[in-house]
Design a protein around this motif. Structure first.
Motif: not given
Ligand SMILES: *[C@@H]1O[C@H](CO)[C@@H](O)[C@H](O)[C@H]1NC(C)=O
Ligand SMILES: *[C@@H]1O[C@H](CO)[C@@H](O)[C@H](O)[C@H]1NC(C)=O
Ligand SMILES: *[C@@H]1O[C@H](CO)[C@@H](O)[C@H](O)[C@H]1NC(C)=O
Ligand SMILES: *[C@@H]1O[C@H](CO)[C@@H](O)[C@H](O)[C@H]1NC(C)=O
Ligand SMILES: *[C@@H]1O[C@H](CO)[C@@H](O)[C@H](O)[C@H]1NC(C)=O
Ligand SMILES: *[C@@H]1O[C@H](CO)[C@@H](O)[C@H](O)[C@H]1NC(C)=O
Ligand SMILES: *[C@@H]1O[C@H](CO)[C@@H](O)[C@H](O)[C@H]1NC(C)=O
Ligand SMILES: *[C@@H]1O[C@H](CO)[C@@H](O)[C@H](O)[C@H]1NC(C)=O
Ligand SMILES: *[C@@H]1O[C@H](CO)[C@@H](O)[C@H](O)[C@H]1NC(C)=O
Ligand SMILES: *[C@@H]1O[C@H](CO)[C@@H](O)[C@H](O)[C@H]1NC(C)=O
Ligand SMILES: *[C@@H]1O[C@H](CO)[C@@H](O)[C@H](O)[C@H]1NC(C)=O
Ligand SMILES: *[C@@H]1O[C@H](CO)[C@@H](O)[C@H](O)[C@H]1NC(C)=O
Length: 772
Positions: A62, A89, A113-114
């Motif tokens: 992303d 995250n 935290g991905q």
């Protein structure tokens, strides 16, 4: 004004134009200038290209390449977490645009935290200016790429990933490193000696891997080290005695590292230590290490280190101390009366041999302080211990007693012997297959003894370090749908950061089966960092180690599944102890920091020879049978009495009665006399003597006899009667009646016990020839 308005001069118009132009120019220029300040240049093309490669290698999908990665207002940038924060995250790319040639270069990649499931990106080495790479809490595989050795990194974290294999020696080439965390991966092998080259290193975290062997001596070169964490590994040998090289050290953590004791004496040189955690040291013990110079200590843990002797006095003077954990050692002696530990919010002296009285300052601390003195040898003291939830005195006194002077700590008395107890740990009351599981919903505590029930109570010791305490620390809730039957038992479970005891009382002595129900409901098993946790703990039944290094998820090959373990044990003193203990192993930060320690869903304790419990139908049957039997018994008793009273004997005829009468024996019965006199018919009455009436009787053979019936009213005394008897029986004269015998039948009538005692005397006289 009027003149100017009617006839504007050329000068005026010109002047107006100039103003307008300047204004327009200013207006037009303003946005450009603002934009120039706000929008930094793109990073060089080779860095953009590298970012594309890195994205592919990591599996980061992303990143929006239509935006400028160096624009901190673009989607590439979210503010980096503040220092030490628990942000799990975050995605940030940061550039340094302060280069003199006006270029921008990528300096920070922060992807936490991905759940990225690619590999550690070799292309990172193409970002020549990168200084900070933080990739923790992902699902990255592979090894640390060789290409990274050329980087000038200062901060590198690949913690909480899926990285395997040995730590590569070329990591030692990144001599600029100040911060390195390899925590919570699956690194194996030894620490490479090349690490000795990381002379700038300040923070090194190797927790929760499978590292083995000894410490390379070259690590003594890390003279800038401030923080070292090597917990939960498989190192061997004694703790290396190289602390003298690490004088800057502020935080040291060696929990269940695999190293053995004793604690090296060079520890005393670390004057800057503020946090010291050593736990689960097997092997040779030691006296209390010398910590005299560590005046600023604020967290001290020396747990399960086989430390003997007394606690030095200076410990009680560490005014900055916040946490003190000296539990599970062999410490003796008294606790100081000095009240200097005013900041020590958490104190664990659990399971030692501390004696003497409990000092007053401890017994009056308010609820901000948690003090655990369970399992010690204190003497029951004079002063009154206040009754508090945050002072655990479970079995604190000599002889294993858990009674303070206050009644609140006393267990309830036993109402009976119990054969079975079932508990839904951390959950509410429920019934499974006809078994009633009791609720166990107490929120628990960091030093709490819960003596609420007759049959069982709990003692909870320990706090989750490195997290903010919450009221729900000790009860876990499932985070997804459970794949198990009886899910009521497993949706909530009790947690413990250190030691949790279920203490059963009032049990009938004998052999028992203990059934423990476990299910991993916190750590996950999907393709996420949340699956990378390893919860490892021990279980003791009657203080016998029954499960060592138990890992629910490994045992069941998955999460949210029930793992049921049964153990045989013997109850001797009507008591049974089941203790869950965390011995420092496994991971502590997945999914969140502070995720570790025992997790127990339900407990059943059953006697092997318990009386069978009847079901409802059987209970009804029992009642009916009981009633019928009682009625039958009653009837039988009545019949028996009637029989005994002679109701069922056929009334003998006169002949039958008299047939047995033999004058020669001298023994007659009342019934026979009744028969002979026709029931003492007044018509047969032949006279009245001093003692009563005389009747004529006729025997079967026609012999006529005289019978004197002593009236019950004319009792002139038994003695006189006996006198007369004796006299008569001695007489032998033709004119005197001859006494054949007598019949004495004493009937004790039930009418009146005391006054109505009839003695019926019936006398039989021989027939006088004269009279006939
Ligand atoms: C990427 O950024 C551009 C420009 O800001 C924007 O128009 C586009 O919607 C973004 N794409 C995504 C997928 O967010
Ligand atoms: C964003 O970048 C500008 C310069 O490019 C800098 O001055 C500013 O401090 C940055 N903002 C943040 C939040 O980093
Ligand atoms: C990143 O971290 C900062 C600071 O901790 C936080 O405010 C922000 O919400 C985080 N971003 C995301 C996407 O979680
Ligand atoms: C940015 O780079 C310049 C030049 O290398 C350096 O002096 C400066 O410290 C860097 N800024 C930051 C915030 O790292
Ligand atoms: C973390 O980020 C991922 C994608 O970057 C997102 O799908 C997820 O919902 C985020 N989780 C939290 C807790 O914010
Ligand atoms: C690490 O440094 C040594 C000595 O400087 C060098 O010989 C070696 O090739 C380097 N390793 C890598 C992988 O760059
Ligand atoms: C450690 O330092 C000593 C000198 O202090 C040096 O001789 C040795 O080579 C260094 N070791 C490493 C691995 O860098
Ligand atoms: C490195 O260690 C020091 C000393 O313990 C500590 O203050 C600092 O926060 C640590 N740095 C990081 C990035 O954790
Ligand atoms: C490392 O420790 C784990 C348990 O903590 C054990 O299963 C494993 O066998 C050990 N490995 C070595 C090489 O000692
Ligand atoms: C504790 O240390 C003593 C010697 O100080 C040793 O005899 C004993 O075995 C040790 N205990 C354990 C459990 O290792
Ligand atoms: C209890 O179990 C032991 C074996 O573990 C057995 O020897 C003993 O007879 C049992 N006692 C009773 C009362 O069943
Ligand atoms: C348990 O019973 C033993 C004897 O069977 C006795 O010596 C001991 O004191 C008892 N322990 C407790 C705590 O009552």
């Amino acid at each position: 004004m009027g003149g100017a308005a009617n006839c504007p001069s050329v000068m005026n118009i010109l002047f107006g134009y100039i103003i307008l132009t300047v204004f327009l120019v200013l207006v037009c220029m303003e946005p450009n200038q603002v934009e120039a300040r706000v929008e930094p240049p793109y990073p060089p093309d080779y860095e953009l290209k590298a970012l594309h490669e890195i994205a592919a290698e990591l599996g980061k999908k992303d990143w929006n390449f239509s935006e400028n990665p160096c624009n901190n207002k673009s989607s590439w940038f979210t503010p980096p977490p503040t220092h030490g924060s628990q942000a799990i995250n975050n995605s940030t790319v940061t550039c340094n645009c302060s280069f003199t040639n006006g270029e921008c270069h990528i300096e920070v990649i922060y992807l936490a935290g991905q759940d990225l499931d690619g590999v550690l990106p070799p292309s990172l080495s193409k970002l020549l200016y990168i200084k900070t790479v933080i990739l923790h809490r992902n699902y990255l595989k592979g090894i640390i790429p060789r290409e990274w050795a050329a980087l000038k990194l200062e901060t590198l974290s690949v913690a909480m990933n899926h990285i395997t294999g040995p730590i590569p020696g070329y990591l030692g080439n990144i001599t600029t490193l100040k911060y390195l965390s390899l925590e919570n991966n699956q690194f194996s092998g030894t620490i490479p000696p090349e690490f000795g080259r990381l002379v700038n290193l300040e923070n090194l975290t190797l927790n929760a891997n499978y590292l083995t062997g000894k410490f390379p001596l070259s690590l003594a070169n890390l003279s800038n080290l401030k923080e070292l964490r090597i917990s939960s590994n498989n190192f061997t040998g004694k703790i290396p005695d190289i602390f003298r090289s690490w004088k800057q050290l502020e935080k040291l953590e060696i929990q269940a590292s695999g190293f053995e004791g004793p604690i090296p004496s060079s520890l005393a040189l670390l004057h800057n230590l503020v946090e010291l955690r050593i736990s689960d040291l097997p092997g040779e013990g030691s006296k209390f290490p010398n910590l005299k110079n560590m005046k600023n200590m604020y967290r001290l843990m020396l747990r399960s280190c086989n430390i003997s002797g007394t606690i030095p006095d200076y410990i009680w003077e560490l005014s900055g101390l916040q946490i003190l954990d000296l539990s599970f050692n062999k410490l003796e002696g008294n606790i100081s009366d000095s009240e200097s530990l005013t900041k020590a919010q958490y104190m664990y002296l659990t399971k030692n041999s501390l004696a003497g009285h409990i000092p007053e300052w401890m017994s009056i601390r308010d609820s901000r302080y948690q003090i655990d003195l369970s399992y010690n040898n204190f003497s029951e003291s004079h002063q009154s211990l206040s009754c508090r939830e945050n002072l655990n005195l479970f079995q604190s006194f000599s002889g294993g007693k858990n009674l303070g002077p206050d009644n609140c700590l006393k267990s309830l008395p036993c109402s009976k012997d119990w054969y079975s107890v079932n508990i839904n740990c951390g959950g509410g009351a429920t019934t499974i297959n006809g078994v009633n599981y009791e609720a166990d919903e107490d929120l628990g505590g960091r030093a709490k003894y819960v003596p609420l029930k007759e049959t069982w109570e709990t003692s909870s010791t320990g706090l989750f370090w490195d997290t903010t305490p919450t009221s729900m620390d000790f009860i876990a809730r499932n985070v997804s749908v459970l794949r198990t039957n009886n899910s009521e038992l497993y949706t909530r479970a009790r947690l413990s950061p250190l030691s949790l005891t279920y203490y059963f009382r009032c049990l009938a002595n004998g052999n028992y089966t203990v059934t423990l129900h476990f299910a991993e409901i916190v750590i996950r098993d999907n393709r996420s960092y949340q699956s990378l946790g390893r919860r490892i703990f021990d279980v003791y039944v009657q203080e016998k180690l029954e499960l060592k290094d138990f890992n629910i998820k490994n045992e069941e090959k998955g999460v949210d599944k029930a793992a049921i373990r049964k153990f045989k044990t013997v109850v001797r003193n009507k008591t049974l102890t089941i203790r869950f203990h965390w011995a420092g192993k496994g991971t502590t930060a997945i999914p969140r920091r502070g995720t570790y320690g025992p997790l127990i869903s339900a407990i059943s304790v059953d006697s092997d020879h318990r009386p069978r419990v009847l079901n409802a139908w059987e209970k009804n049957l029992k009642v009916v049978v009981g009633a019928v039997v009682s009625v039958l018994c009653l009837v039988l008793v009545i019949l028996g009495i009637l029989w005994w009273k002679g109701y069922f004997q056929p009334k003998p005829s006169r002949e039958q009665v008299l047939r047995g009468l033999d004058l020669q024996t001298g023994f007659f019965t009342f019934i026979q006399m009744k028969a002979a006199t026709n029931n003492f018919d007044p018509a047969n009455k032949i006279g009245e003597g001093g003692f009563g009436a005389v009747y004529k009787g006729v025997l079967l053979d026609g012999t006529i006899i005289a019978i004197k019936k002593l009236s019950s009213k004319s009792r002139q005394g038994d003695r006189e009667f006996l006198n007369e008897l004796g006299m008569i029986s001695g007489l032998q004269h033709p004119n005197v009646v001859r006494l054949y015998g007598c019949c004495v039948e004493g009937t004790q009538l039930l009418l009146d016990m005391n006054t109505w005692k009839i003695i019926a005397l019936h006398m039989l006289y021989s027939v006088l020839k004269k009279a006939s």
